[in-house]
Design an enzyme around this catalytic site. Sequence first.
Site, PDB file in Angstrom:
ATOM      1  N   LYS A 147       0.839  -1.202   0.000  1.00 17.59           N
ATOM      2  CA  LYS A 147       0.000   0.000   0.000  1.00 17.59           C
ATOM      3  C   LYS A 147       0.879   1.260   0.000  1.00 17.59           C
ATOM      4  O   LYS A 147       0.654   2.183  -0.791  1.00 17.59           O
ATOM      5  CB  LYS A 147      -0.880   0.004   1.238  1.00 17.59           C
ATOM      6  CG  LYS A 147      -1.572   1.320   1.541  1.00 17.59           C
ATOM      7  CD  LYS A 147      -2.476   1.258   2.741  1.00 17.59           C
ATOM      8  CE  LYS A 147      -1.787   1.579   4.017  1.00 17.59           C
ATOM      9  NZ  LYS A 147      -1.576   3.005   4.279  1.00 17.59           N
ATOM     10  N   ASN A 148       1.912   1.249   0.855  1.00 21.06           N
ATOM     11  CA  ASN A 148       2.690   2.474   1.037  1.00 21.06           C
ATOM     12  C   ASN A 148       3.749   2.704  -0.029  1.00 21.06           C
ATOM     13  O   ASN A 148       4.504   3.670   0.050  1.00 21.06           O
ATOM     14  CB  ASN A 148       3.298   2.508   2.444  1.00 21.06           C
ATOM     15  CG  ASN A 148       2.214   2.730   3.506  1.00 21.06           C
ATOM     16  OD1 ASN A 148       1.063   3.036   3.163  1.00 21.06           O
ATOM     17  ND2 ASN A 148       2.557   2.544   4.758  1.00 21.06           N
TER      18      ASN A 148
ATOM     19  N   CYS B 118      -4.690  12.218  12.428  1.00 26.60           N
ATOM     20  CA  CYS B 118      -5.465  10.972  12.354  1.00 26.60           C
ATOM     21  C   CYS B 118      -5.409  10.380  13.764  1.00 26.60           C
ATOM     22  O   CYS B 118      -4.845  10.958  14.676  1.00 26.60           O
ATOM     23  CB  CYS B 118      -4.874  10.024  11.310  1.00 26.60           C
ATOM     24  SG  CYS B 118      -3.299   9.351  11.779  1.00 26.60           S
TER      25      CYS B 118
ATOM     26  N   ARG C 215       0.296  14.289  12.816  1.00 24.62           N
ATOM     27  CA  ARG C 215       0.698  14.071  11.422  1.00 24.62           C
ATOM     28  C   ARG C 215       0.934  15.404  10.689  1.00 24.62           C
ATOM     29  O   ARG C 215       0.315  15.700   9.663  1.00 24.62           O
ATOM     30  CB  ARG C 215      -0.324  13.228  10.673  1.00 24.62           C
ATOM     31  CG  ARG C 215      -0.789  11.979  11.357  1.00 24.62           C
ATOM     32  CD  ARG C 215       0.277  10.962  11.639  1.00 24.62           C
ATOM     33  NE  ARG C 215       0.924  10.408  10.462  1.00 24.62           N
ATOM     34  CZ  ARG C 215       0.451   9.397   9.755  1.00 24.62           C
ATOM     35  NH1 ARG C 215      -0.689   8.864  10.077  1.00 24.62           N
ATOM     36  NH2 ARG C 215       1.119   8.930   8.715  1.00 24.62           N
TER      37      ARG C 215
ATOM     38  N   ASP D 292       4.686   0.352  12.223  1.00 23.27           N
ATOM     39  CA  ASP D 292       3.485  -0.297  11.664  1.00 23.27           C
ATOM     40  C   ASP D 292       3.352  -1.750  12.091  1.00 23.27           C
ATOM     41  O   ASP D 292       2.347  -2.382  11.773  1.00 23.27           O
ATOM     42  CB  ASP D 292       3.506  -0.214  10.131  1.00 23.27           C
ATOM     43  CG  ASP D 292       3.300   1.205   9.658  1.00 23.27           C
ATOM     44  OD1 ASP D 292       3.506   1.474   8.468  1.00 23.27           O
ATOM     45  OD2 ASP D 292       2.950   2.063  10.489  1.00 23.27           O
TER      46      ASP D 292
ATOM     47  N   ARG E  63      -8.640  -0.488   4.625  1.00 26.48           N
ATOM     48  CA  ARG E  63      -7.733   0.515   4.042  1.00 26.48           C
ATOM     49  C   ARG E  63      -6.383  -0.111   3.714  1.00 26.48           C
ATOM     50  O   ARG E  63      -5.688   0.346   2.810  1.00 26.48           O
ATOM     51  CB  ARG E  63      -7.514   1.657   5.027  1.00 26.48           C
ATOM     52  CG  ARG E  63      -8.747   2.452   5.314  1.00 26.48           C
ATOM     53  CD  ARG E  63      -8.423   3.670   6.117  1.00 26.48           C
ATOM     54  NE  ARG E  63      -7.295   4.397   5.508  1.00 26.48           N
ATOM     55  CZ  ARG E  63      -6.800   5.502   6.025  1.00 26.48           C
ATOM     56  NH1 ARG E  63      -7.304   6.004   7.129  1.00 26.48           N
ATOM     57  NH2 ARG E  63      -5.802   6.129   5.437  1.00 26.48           N
TER      58      ARG E  63
HETATM   59  C1  EPZ Z   1       4.446   6.749   6.565  1.00 29.27           C
HETATM   60  O1  EPZ Z   1       3.747   7.829   7.111  1.00 29.27           O
HETATM   61  C2  EPZ Z   1       3.428   5.630   6.388  1.00 29.27           C
HETATM   62  N1  EPZ Z   1       2.357   6.066   5.497  1.00 29.27           N
HETATM   63  C3  EPZ Z   1       2.853   5.250   7.756  1.00 29.27           C
HETATM   64  O2  EPZ Z   1       2.026   4.127   7.564  1.00 29.27           O
HETATM   65  C4  EPZ Z   1       4.004   4.835   8.672  1.00 29.27           C
HETATM   66  O3  EPZ Z   1       3.468   4.523   9.942  1.00 29.27           O
HETATM   67  C5  EPZ Z   1       5.006   5.986   8.773  1.00 29.27           C
HETATM   68  O4  EPZ Z   1       5.490   6.344   7.458  1.00 29.27           O
HETATM   69  C6  EPZ Z   1       6.213   5.620   9.609  1.00 29.27           C
HETATM   70  O5  EPZ Z   1       6.838   4.514   9.054  1.00 29.27           O
HETATM   71  C7  EPZ Z   1       2.592   6.096   4.166  1.00 29.27           C
HETATM   72  O6  EPZ Z   1       3.674   5.800   3.695  1.00 29.27           O
HETATM   73  C8  EPZ Z   1       1.436   6.505   3.302  1.00 29.27           C
HETATM   74  P1  EPZ Z   1       4.742  10.986   9.117  1.00 29.27           P
HETATM   75  P2  EPZ Z   1       4.381   9.294   7.064  1.00 29.27           P
HETATM   76  O7  EPZ Z   1       3.382  11.556   9.314  1.00 29.27           O
HETATM   77  O8  EPZ Z   1       5.655   9.320   6.365  1.00 29.27           O
HETATM   78  C9  EPZ Z   1       6.837  13.781  11.885  1.00 29.27           C
HETATM   79  C10 EPZ Z   1       0.097   2.865   7.713  1.00 29.27           C
HETATM   80  O9  EPZ Z   1      -0.212   2.227   8.690  1.00 29.27           O
HETATM   81  N2  EPZ Z   1       6.615  14.750  10.806  1.00 29.27           N
HETATM   82  O10 EPZ Z   1       5.669  11.720   8.227  1.00 29.27           O
HETATM   83  O11 EPZ Z   1       3.340  10.212   6.542  1.00 29.27           O
HETATM   84  C11 EPZ Z   1       5.553  13.183  12.429  1.00 29.27           C
HETATM   85  O12 EPZ Z   1       5.032  13.968  13.481  1.00 29.27           O
HETATM   86  C12 EPZ Z   1       0.623   4.267   7.848  1.00 29.27           C
HETATM   87  O13 EPZ Z   1       0.091   2.425   6.555  1.00 29.27           O
HETATM   88  C13 EPZ Z   1       6.791  16.110  11.068  1.00 29.27           C
HETATM   89  O14 EPZ Z   1       7.094  16.508  12.186  1.00 29.27           O
HETATM   90  O15 EPZ Z   1       4.636   9.543   8.577  1.00 29.27           O
HETATM   91  C14 EPZ Z   1       6.026  11.809  12.916  1.00 29.27           C
HETATM   92  O16 EPZ Z   1       6.607  11.967  14.199  1.00 29.27           O
HETATM   93  C15 EPZ Z   1       0.319   4.799   9.219  1.00 29.27           C
HETATM   94  N3  EPZ Z   1       6.592  17.004  10.046  1.00 29.27           N
HETATM   95  C16 EPZ Z   1       7.121  11.430  11.921  1.00 29.27           C
HETATM   96  O17 EPZ Z   1       7.524  12.655  11.309  1.00 29.27           O
HETATM   97  C17 EPZ Z   1       6.254  16.613   8.776  1.00 29.27           C
HETATM   98  O18 EPZ Z   1       6.115  17.466   7.869  1.00 29.27           O
HETATM   99  C18 EPZ Z   1       6.656  10.477  10.826  1.00 29.27           C
HETATM  100  O19 EPZ Z   1       5.330  10.799  10.566  1.00 29.27           O
HETATM  101  C19 EPZ Z   1       6.084  15.227   8.535  1.00 29.27           C
HETATM  102  C20 EPZ Z   1       6.266  14.318   9.562  1.00 29.27           C
END
Ligand code: EPZ
Length: 419
Positions: free
Chosen positions: A22-23, A117, A122, A306, A398
């Site tokens: 998915k990711n 979420c 996020r 995850d 999802r």
């Molecule tokens: C990806 O989310 C995955 N989603 C998530 O999978 C996965 O849990 C996560 O990576 C960690 O491995 C997809 O790839 C679509 P983030 P991502 O929100 O990269 C901080 C699932 O179950 N951050 O970037 O979107 C944030 O607070 C999902 O399939 C900032 O501070 O994760 C967090 O602490 C859930 N500022 C960390 O980074 C930003 O601009 C990662 O969160 C962006 C992120």
Amino acid sequence: MDKLQITGGRPLEGEVRISGAKNATLPILAAALLADGPVTISNVPHLQDVTTMIELLGRMGVSVTVDERMRIEVDPTTIREYFAPYELVKTMRASILVLGPLLARYGHADVSLPGGCAIGARPVNIHVAGLQSMGADIHIENGYIKARAGRLKGTRLVLDTVTVTGTENLMMAATLADGETVIENAAREPEVVDLANFLLAMGAKIRGAGTDRIIVQGVEKLQGCEYEVLPDRIETGTFLVAGAITRGHVRVKNTCPEHLDAVLLKLQESGAKIGQGENWIEIDMRGKRPKSIDVRTAPYPAFPTDMQAQFAALDAVADGVGTIIETVFENRFMHMLEMRRMGAEIRLEGNTAIIKGVQRLTAAPVMATDLRASASLVLAGLVAEGRTEIERIYHIDRGYESIEEKLSGLGAQIRRVPN
Ligand code: EPZ
């Protein structure tokens, strides 16, 4: 809304085929916007999030056709607007991944701010700041990211937190920028590498994907291509834990063992016998109660956040006391509260869960709260005494393709019933 009914107590036996990731599918579909011609993507999982991304592209006027084998053809040349509406983005925050491609290819993007979420705030500040550093004019207005740019300029970006989608958005934007972009502290996840390989197939110039330093040489344009998405490592890990928790014997096929080192080590620590080949992994836990294990989540290649909820279910029935430390998201323990209702002995202290394994969980009506939490409740239901009912399973749909068919194929007593 449907729910799942699971009668626990049967060890799982047999083989299961893993679907596409998915990711990786979600950023690759977004990256199709960068092309000057149609792209064809195969091994796409049939998931709600993929359907949402396809709908989002369709709303922009992009032509998307899906064949019976879930091969998707995306022709971005028919695009007519550069808008990602709140009504879609609120259901799937990965919609933010169209921001970089729209800005790089069309210089124009109005993308709803993804709300938080269940698992955390996020934020997307790193995405926005990086694009601004590349010359984009971005402001937030009425809950939307309003972004405009001429040709983006390559630059050196230092991400202050490891973010998978942040790395992906900026890498996609850099492919058409003028000059070289260096992304420091980049995410190293296999899905980032899969996206980079897709972009390379389109003619992008990228080095270092999979390391924490990605270097992109901007090009004038990218052409269409054909690409096969890599297998889902989190679905793989989930089925391996299903084999372990039910003390069964399961082989997962069409997967990449090399993407699960941290998970396989923990399963071996819990007493499982693990075999593996080029594209399969086998777990044997017959006749053995899992031993409690300690887990601390962190960015790849460390133990994946995850997989945290799934290992909480394993620890809930393991021999001993296990601790789970969640370092990536601030609110990813909701499954622990639901598992307590099934008799799990879990103490929460900030981002640490202390889990004392019990001999048997008992069935209870429980509620899914987010994608991976719902998977852990399914795992708990597979070993709980009696019939567990899980509500709000749209969370599961999802991220897991045909989960009840795949589990039934391994001998589980599971069925989907309308609420
Ligand atoms: C990806 O989310 C995955 N989603 C998530 O999978 C996965 O849990 C996560 O990576 C960690 O491995 C997809 O790839 C679509 P983030 P991502 O929100 O990269 C901080 C699932 O179950 N951050 O970037 O979107 C944030 O607070 C999902 O399939 C900032 O501070 O994760 C967090 O602490 C859930 N500022 C960390 O980074 C930003 O601009 C990662 O969160 C962006 C992120």
